[in-house]
Motif scaffolding. Sequence first.
Motif, PDB file in Angstrom:
ATOM      1  N   ALA A 129       0.866  -1.156  -0.005  1.00  0.00           N
ATOM      2  CA  ALA A 129      -0.043  -0.075   0.053  1.00  0.00           C
ATOM      3  C   ALA A 129       0.777   1.118  -0.148  1.00  0.00           C
ATOM      4  CB  ALA A 129      -1.066   0.034   1.085  1.00  0.00           C
ATOM      5  N   VAL A 130       2.096   1.233   0.510  1.00  0.00           N
ATOM      6  CA  VAL A 130       2.920   2.358   0.877  1.00  0.00           C
ATOM      7  C   VAL A 130       3.583   2.534  -0.603  1.00  0.00           C
ATOM      8  CG1 VAL A 130       4.940   3.253   1.612  1.00  0.00           C
ATOM      9  CG2 VAL A 130       3.447   2.169   3.224  1.00  0.00           C
ATOM     10  N   VAL A 131       3.879   1.541  -1.177  1.00  0.00           N
ATOM     11  CA  VAL A 131       4.457   1.644  -2.765  1.00  0.00           C
ATOM     12  C   VAL A 131       3.561   2.342  -3.549  1.00  0.00           C
ATOM     13  CG1 VAL A 131       5.280   0.207  -4.611  1.00  0.00           C
ATOM     14  CG2 VAL A 131       5.908  -0.119  -2.282  1.00  0.00           C
ATOM     15  N   ARG A 132       2.043   1.831  -3.377  1.00  0.00           N
ATOM     16  CA  ARG A 132       1.042   2.341  -4.224  1.00  0.00           C
ATOM     17  C   ARG A 132       1.116   4.092  -3.906  1.00  0.00           C
ATOM     18  NH1 ARG A 132      -4.696  -0.464  -5.140  1.00  0.00           N
ATOM     19  NH2 ARG A 132      -5.637   0.788  -6.639  1.00  0.00           N
ATOM     20  N   SER A 133       0.914   4.352  -2.782  1.00  0.00           N
ATOM     21  CA  SER A 133       0.787   5.822  -2.218  1.00  0.00           C
ATOM     22  C   SER A 133       2.188   6.461  -2.827  1.00  0.00           C
ATOM     23  CB  SER A 133       0.837   5.858  -0.885  1.00  0.00           C
ATOM     24  OG  SER A 133      -0.510   5.123  -0.510  1.00  0.00           O
ATOM     25  N   VAL A 134       3.466   6.177  -2.904  1.00  0.00           N
ATOM     26  CA  VAL A 134       4.508   6.781  -3.315  1.00  0.00           C
ATOM     27  C   VAL A 134       4.258   6.865  -4.806  1.00  0.00           C
ATOM     28  CG1 VAL A 134       6.998   6.577  -3.683  1.00  0.00           C
ATOM     29  CG2 VAL A 134       5.943   5.743  -1.697  1.00  0.00           C
ATOM     30  N   ALA A 135       3.793   5.897  -5.305  1.00  0.00           N
ATOM     31  CA  ALA A 135       3.675   6.239  -6.994  1.00  0.00           C
ATOM     32  C   ALA A 135       2.676   7.348  -7.194  1.00  0.00           C
ATOM     33  CB  ALA A 135       3.266   4.770  -7.618  1.00  0.00           C
ATOM     34  N   ALA A 136       1.516   7.096  -6.431  1.00  0.00           N
ATOM     35  CA  ALA A 136       0.398   8.072  -6.820  1.00  0.00           C
ATOM     36  C   ALA A 136       0.988   9.583  -6.426  1.00  0.00           C
ATOM     37  CB  ALA A 136      -0.713   7.868  -5.957  1.00  0.00           C
ATOM     38  N   PHE A 137       1.853   9.988  -5.472  1.00  0.00           N
ATOM     39  CA  PHE A 137       2.003  10.977  -4.886  1.00  0.00           C
ATOM     40  C   PHE A 137       3.497  11.608  -5.451  1.00  0.00           C
ATOM     41  CE2 PHE A 137      -1.440  10.014  -2.075  1.00  0.00           C
ATOM     42  CZ  PHE A 137      -2.187  10.865  -2.422  1.00  0.00           C
ATOM     43  N   SER A 147       0.230  -3.592  -4.086  1.00  0.00           N
ATOM     44  CA  SER A 147       0.671  -2.325  -4.872  1.00  0.00           C
ATOM     45  C   SER A 147      -0.079  -2.280  -6.145  1.00  0.00           C
ATOM     46  CB  SER A 147       2.169  -2.475  -5.244  1.00  0.00           C
ATOM     47  OG  SER A 147       2.618  -3.206  -6.133  1.00  0.00           O
ATOM     48  N   ALA A 148      -0.719  -3.153  -6.450  1.00  0.00           N
ATOM     49  CA  ALA A 148      -1.579  -2.947  -8.092  1.00  0.00           C
ATOM     50  C   ALA A 148      -0.625  -2.462  -8.893  1.00  0.00           C
ATOM     51  CB  ALA A 148      -2.598  -1.906  -7.692  1.00  0.00           C
ATOM     52  N   GLY A 149       0.607  -3.258  -9.209  1.00  0.00           N
ATOM     53  CA  GLY A 149       1.443  -2.947 -10.317  1.00  0.00           C
ATOM     54  C   GLY A 149       2.369  -1.759 -10.120  1.00  0.00           C
ATOM     55  N   ALA A 150       2.198  -0.908  -9.004  1.00  0.00           N
ATOM     56  CA  ALA A 150       3.049   0.137  -8.632  1.00  0.00           C
ATOM     57  C   ALA A 150       4.555  -0.230  -8.523  1.00  0.00           C
ATOM     58  CB  ALA A 150       2.836   1.257  -7.382  1.00  0.00           C
ATOM     59  N   ALA A 151       4.444  -1.528  -7.980  1.00  0.00           N
ATOM     60  CA  ALA A 151       6.100  -1.973  -7.640  1.00  0.00           C
ATOM     61  C   ALA A 151       6.869  -2.101  -8.909  1.00  0.00           C
ATOM     62  CB  ALA A 151       6.016  -3.457  -6.962  1.00  0.00           C
ATOM     63  N   ALA A 154     -10.013  12.590  15.378  1.00  0.00           N
ATOM     64  CA  ALA A 154     -10.944  12.938  16.195  1.00  0.00           C
ATOM     65  C   ALA A 154     -10.669  12.233  17.427  1.00  0.00           C
ATOM     66  CB  ALA A 154     -12.346  12.571  15.450  1.00  0.00           C
ATOM     67  N   ALA A 155     -10.414  10.857  17.436  1.00  0.00           N
ATOM     68  CA  ALA A 155     -10.178  10.450  18.801  1.00  0.00           C
ATOM     69  C   ALA A 155      -8.838  10.052  19.137  1.00  0.00           C
ATOM     70  CB  ALA A 155     -11.133   8.812  18.754  1.00  0.00           C
ATOM     71  N   ALA A 156      -8.346  10.345  20.244  1.00  0.00           N
ATOM     72  CA  ALA A 156      -7.020   9.992  20.655  1.00  0.00           C
ATOM     73  C   ALA A 156      -6.518   8.625  20.706  1.00  0.00           C
ATOM     74  CB  ALA A 156      -6.730  10.854  21.784  1.00  0.00           C
ATOM     75  N   VAL A 157      -7.583   7.927  21.143  1.00  0.00           N
ATOM     76  CA  VAL A 157      -7.232   6.313  21.044  1.00  0.00           C
ATOM     77  C   VAL A 157      -6.942   5.655  19.758  1.00  0.00           C
ATOM     78  CG1 VAL A 157      -8.192   6.094  23.284  1.00  0.00           C
ATOM     79  CG2 VAL A 157      -9.614   5.892  21.306  1.00  0.00           C
ATOM     80  N   GLU A 158      -7.476   6.169  18.873  1.00  0.00           N
ATOM     81  CA  GLU A 158      -7.370   5.578  17.385  1.00  0.00           C
ATOM     82  C   GLU A 158      -5.968   5.591  16.996  1.00  0.00           C
ATOM     83  OE1 GLU A 158      -9.770   3.898  15.830  1.00  0.00           O
ATOM     84  OE2 GLU A 158     -11.236   4.290  17.403  1.00  0.00           O
ATOM     85  N   SER A 159      -5.618   4.748  15.976  1.00  0.00           N
ATOM     86  CA  SER A 159      -4.341   4.806  15.375  1.00  0.00           C
ATOM     87  C   SER A 159      -4.708   4.104  13.705  1.00  0.00           C
ATOM     88  CB  SER A 159      -3.486   3.607  16.058  1.00  0.00           C
ATOM     89  OG  SER A 159      -3.915   2.369  16.040  1.00  0.00           O
ATOM     90  N   LEU A 160      -3.580   4.897  13.119  1.00  0.00           N
ATOM     91  CA  LEU A 160      -3.946   4.236  11.590  1.00  0.00           C
ATOM     92  C   LEU A 160      -2.762   3.204  11.401  1.00  0.00           C
ATOM     93  CD1 LEU A 160      -4.093   7.946  10.010  1.00  0.00           C
ATOM     94  CD2 LEU A 160      -6.185   6.038  10.585  1.00  0.00           C
ATOM     95  N   ASN A 161      -2.975   2.321  10.230  1.00  0.00           N
ATOM     96  CA  ASN A 161      -2.045   1.388   9.952  1.00  0.00           C
ATOM     97  C   ASN A 161      -1.039   2.164   9.062  1.00  0.00           C
ATOM     98  OD1 ASN A 161      -2.776   1.237   7.230  1.00  0.00           O
ATOM     99  ND2 ASN A 161      -4.322  -0.337   7.796  1.00  0.00           N
ATOM    100  N   ALA A 162       0.115   1.428   8.856  1.00  0.00           N
ATOM    101  CA  ALA A 162       1.395   2.274   8.111  1.00  0.00           C
ATOM    102  C   ALA A 162       0.940   2.498   6.626  1.00  0.00           C
ATOM    103  CB  ALA A 162       2.679   1.111   8.035  1.00  0.00           C
ATOM    104  N   GLY A 163       0.040   1.666   5.798  1.00  0.00           N
ATOM    105  CA  GLY A 163      -0.573   2.105   4.582  1.00  0.00           C
ATOM    106  C   GLY A 163      -1.142   3.459   4.666  1.00  0.00           C
ATOM    107  N   VAL A 164      -2.221   3.482   5.592  1.00  0.00           N
ATOM    108  CA  VAL A 164      -3.140   4.622   5.561  1.00  0.00           C
ATOM    109  C   VAL A 164      -2.249   6.038   5.941  1.00  0.00           C
ATOM    110  CG1 VAL A 164      -5.098   5.650   6.493  1.00  0.00           C
ATOM    111  CG2 VAL A 164      -4.995   3.306   5.869  1.00  0.00           C
TER     112      VAL A 164
END
Length: 321
Positions: free
Chosen positions: A189-197, A220-224, A298-308
């Motif tokens: 997912a990170v590789v895909r985002s790097v390609a997108a931006f 990566s949907a082909g971004a790799a 919005a919520a301090a207890v929430e966390s995001l995975n690395a890809g997001v």
Amino acid sequence: MAGNSQRRGAVSKGKKGPTAGSGGKNRRSLEGKGPTPKASERPYHPAAKAAKKAAHRAATTNARPGGRPPVRRRASGETEWIAGRNSIVEALRAELPITGIYVASRIETDDRVKEILAAAGNRGIPLLEASRQDLDRFTENAVHQGVAATVPPYAYKHPMDLLDTAADSGRPALVVALDGVTDPRNLGAVVRSVAAFGGNGVVVPERRAAGMTASAWKTSAGAAARVPVARATNLVRAIEEYQKAGLFVVGLDADGDVDLPDLRLADGPLVVVVGAEGAGLSRLVRETCDQVVSIPMAAAVESLNAGVAAGIALYEVARHR
């Protein structure tokens, strides 16, 4: 006369004195040791050893969740296997560099199998026939549905090679480094985002981190195929080398000093370091960063995975630029 112990030769004279007949002395040896035990019951017989291994294997399988056999970790540089019809269809659509497709003999065809065979013919991918036992062995007992594919080991770059990619692009360098991210789907997912931006590549540590497996390729949907991934022996040292080359290093952490929208370093050459979900950045990596920023939620207890988290940070960097 028969039975006459007085005749010559009827009595044996040994060192312990004369004895007349056996007198039942050898009856026990004549009776034998009973029936011959089964081969599987003889400790040193190959059949017994095989039965012992089978019992151990069954006990190990039952001890794992879902009764799955233990998974062997693949060595670095070893060919990757993709198992299952849906997975291979998705891999073909994502243009993964598949080197071969193995199909079970007498496989029941459906739309997915037809698409796999057609794509293999169009792209010149070798089609090989294999038994289901061989497919079980190749895929380490994964649910292959009669079809499996091979992907070559990924050719990693050196971290400093990503700066050459940035120089060729004519834009300030933008690199993402992953600290302790172990899920290959997050890496994809990170590789895909790097390609997108418009990023120049991704850096992962050599140990205790996800690598470019078939799962990462697929996510990566082909971004790799367009975004290089570098592997660093020591992530902190690689970050320091980037700093010496003139890049600013920004770490993402829930306890950051600055909110991401207020980031003022985005216009220059940048390394964005993303930690694992929950654990965040390791201590040494955090101390090496020039600035630590957080994503306001919005919520301090929430966390995001690395890809997001990486996708949000890269969007914000692209917006600033």
